[in-house]
Scaffold this motif. Sequence first.
Motif, mmCIF file in Angstrom:
data_model
loop_
_atom_site.group_PDB
_atom_site.id
_atom_site.type_symbol
_atom_site.label_atom_id
_atom_site.label_comp_id
_atom_site.label_asym_id
_atom_site.label_seq_id
_atom_site.Cartn_x
_atom_site.Cartn_y
_atom_site.Cartn_z
ATOM 1 N N ASN A 161 -9.492 -17.328 -22.637
ATOM 2 C CA ASN A 161 -10.604 -16.298 -22.129
ATOM 3 C C ASN A 161 -10.121 -15.096 -21.634
ATOM 4 O O ASN A 161 -10.265 -13.826 -21.936
ATOM 5 C CB ASN A 161 -11.586 -16.548 -21.251
ATOM 6 C CG ASN A 161 -12.541 -17.714 -21.957
ATOM 7 O OD1 ASN A 161 -13.079 -17.498 -23.044
ATOM 8 N ND2 ASN A 161 -12.839 -18.895 -21.294
ATOM 9 N N THR A 162 -8.875 -15.195 -20.756
ATOM 10 C CA THR A 162 -8.068 -14.059 -20.250
ATOM 11 C C THR A 162 -7.306 -13.458 -21.368
ATOM 12 O O THR A 162 -7.013 -12.151 -21.296
ATOM 13 C CB THR A 162 -7.388 -14.307 -19.120
ATOM 14 O OG1 THR A 162 -6.271 -15.344 -19.165
ATOM 15 C CG2 THR A 162 -8.325 -14.989 -17.909
ATOM 16 N N CYS A 189 -8.646 -9.949 -20.578
ATOM 17 C CA CYS A 189 -8.097 -9.162 -19.593
ATOM 18 C C CYS A 189 -6.656 -8.856 -20.118
ATOM 19 O O CYS A 189 -6.082 -7.791 -19.385
ATOM 20 C CB CYS A 189 -7.922 -10.412 -18.240
ATOM 21 S SG CYS A 189 -9.296 -11.129 -17.913
ATOM 22 N N GLY A 212 -8.285 -19.673 -11.670
ATOM 23 C CA GLY A 212 -7.481 -20.698 -10.779
ATOM 24 C C GLY A 212 -6.545 -21.676 -11.652
ATOM 25 O O GLY A 212 -5.608 -22.261 -11.313
ATOM 26 N N VAL A 257 -4.777 -20.951 -14.229
ATOM 27 C CA VAL A 257 -3.642 -20.129 -14.838
ATOM 28 C C VAL A 257 -2.970 -20.066 -13.623
ATOM 29 O O VAL A 257 -1.603 -20.102 -13.487
ATOM 30 C CB VAL A 257 -4.005 -18.916 -15.411
ATOM 31 C CG1 VAL A 257 -2.549 -18.304 -15.736
ATOM 32 C CG2 VAL A 257 -4.850 -19.245 -16.797
ATOM 33 N N THR A 259 -8.054 -13.299 -12.023
ATOM 34 C CA THR A 259 -9.190 -12.724 -13.060
ATOM 35 C C THR A 259 -10.563 -13.396 -12.669
ATOM 36 O O THR A 259 -11.703 -12.807 -13.072
ATOM 37 C CB THR A 259 -8.967 -12.688 -14.380
ATOM 38 O OG1 THR A 259 -8.781 -14.160 -14.882
ATOM 39 C CG2 THR A 259 -7.530 -12.089 -14.810
ATOM 40 N N LEU A 266 -16.525 -11.497 -16.737
ATOM 41 C CA LEU A 266 -16.805 -12.908 -15.945
ATOM 42 C C LEU A 266 -18.112 -13.468 -16.202
ATOM 43 O O LEU A 266 -18.997 -12.799 -15.784
ATOM 44 C CB LEU A 266 -16.014 -13.016 -14.812
ATOM 45 C CG LEU A 266 -15.995 -14.488 -14.046
ATOM 46 C CD1 LEU A 266 -14.687 -15.075 -14.791
ATOM 47 C CD2 LEU A 266 -15.874 -14.686 -12.326
ATOM 48 N N LYS A 302 -9.261 -16.446 3.959
ATOM 49 C CA LYS A 302 -8.480 -17.724 3.419
ATOM 50 C C LYS A 302 -6.804 -17.255 3.770
ATOM 51 O O LYS A 302 -6.199 -18.279 4.019
ATOM 52 C CB LYS A 302 -8.386 -17.568 1.815
ATOM 53 C CG LYS A 302 -7.404 -18.398 1.121
ATOM 54 C CD LYS A 302 -7.552 -19.653 0.507
ATOM 55 C CE LYS A 302 -6.582 -20.665 0.304
ATOM 56 N NZ LYS A 302 -6.573 -21.342 -1.045
#
Length: 364
Positions: free
Chosen positions: A48-49, A53, A108, A110, A132, A176, A223
């Motif tokens: 998908n990326t 992207c 996550g 990738v 992404t 997304l 985080k």
Amino acid sequence: MYNFEALMKIIHSASYPIEFGALSSSSFPAILEKDYASAKKVILVDENTHDYCLEYLLTHFEALKDAEIMLLPSGEENKVMEVCFQVWEALSEYKISRRDLIINLGGGLVSDMGGFIAALFKRGVNFIHIPTSLLAMVDASVGGKTGIDLGKYKNQIGVFADPLAIFVDPGFLTTLQDEEKLNGMAEMLKHGLIADSGHWNKLQNVSPLEMPLELIYDSVQIKNTIVSSDPRESGERKKLNFGHTFGHAFEGFLLGSENQVAHGHAVALGMLCEAYLSVEKGLLPTSDFLEIQACIRKNFPLLAFQEEDYPAIYELMLQDKKNHKSSVQCVLLKNIGEAVIDQPLSFTDVELGLNFLLRLVREK
Ligand SMILES: NC(=O)c1ccc[n+]([C@@H]2O[C@H](COP(=O)([O-])OP(=O)(O)OC[C@H]3O[C@@H](n4cnc5c(N)ncnc54)[C@H](O)[C@@H]3O)[C@@H](O)[C@H]2O)c1
């Protein structure tokens, strides 16, 4: 959809910067053109990326015109060693050295797998994360944990490895899927529950499908603050595992089945069970629990497991990396905004949590 101006904020962690804003206004072009001008560049993407992207990177950054693109199959079932071997062979064929650069462009999957691949190849090639997905922006790319799954056991093989830099460009979120935005929101809710009740409260009043940039930024900061204070997870950082004792077991149990559940969704239901146990153990006020339950039920579909599945789910929990002395260790809540680490869970506790979920599904 995102009112995204060229804002650029830099969050400093222990050893790498996290730049938040449009990639084109960040130090990314300078890294490519100056520090890594003569280096080979590899871009790791998933399916998908690759489609959504990659073009942006290739058309906006001249220095990437000769970059080697390596495609990882998408889906958690592919976060496995076999795929790493294929990428290592490709890196070897392409004669990548430690002076070259790997760019992890994706969610996550990738960042976890790309970081792991980079960290082990020739004892470490420098890498950059460009997350992404919402989940990778606010959580997975930050903190230096990289790794892959071992069968149904989540993230069992891995290393701590810091990227050179992380570039969080929320512009990528426009492609997304809605469901993935919800998955990202689960980790944002977790940040509020374990560390910041104000963040939790703000999240109650926004649509996860149009997440305000400032809340994404706040989650990255929460985080980063936690992982910077305890990079190797000996204390404070364990809080980030709230929802993950049950969540990882749900994810692993269903991995590869037709009911496979996404990480964020599994964590959301894990937080519900763990919040319930927090009340049962006299830690969390019922009023806080009811608020948590309402939020999770509003945003995430329920899932339940049959009683005959409980031993297998408990078995998965016993393999959790955070356990010690062969007992399951869990993070529970004291209040919205305050977590307690290292809480032992017996099989009976786990049954209690799973029965609660089952009751909710049957009452529906
Ligand atoms: N290392 C850590 O600290 C940490 C923390 C949390 C989660 N994780 C790991 O992260 C993984 C979950 O991350 P995730 O939810 O991002 O999963 P993911 O990487 O599988 O991405 C979810 C889906 O969104 C697609 N996608 C990503 N960006 C897109 C974009 N901009 N446009 C269109 N589609 C896009 C992906 O191809 C995939 O199909 C799990 O493996 C989990 O264990 C790691």
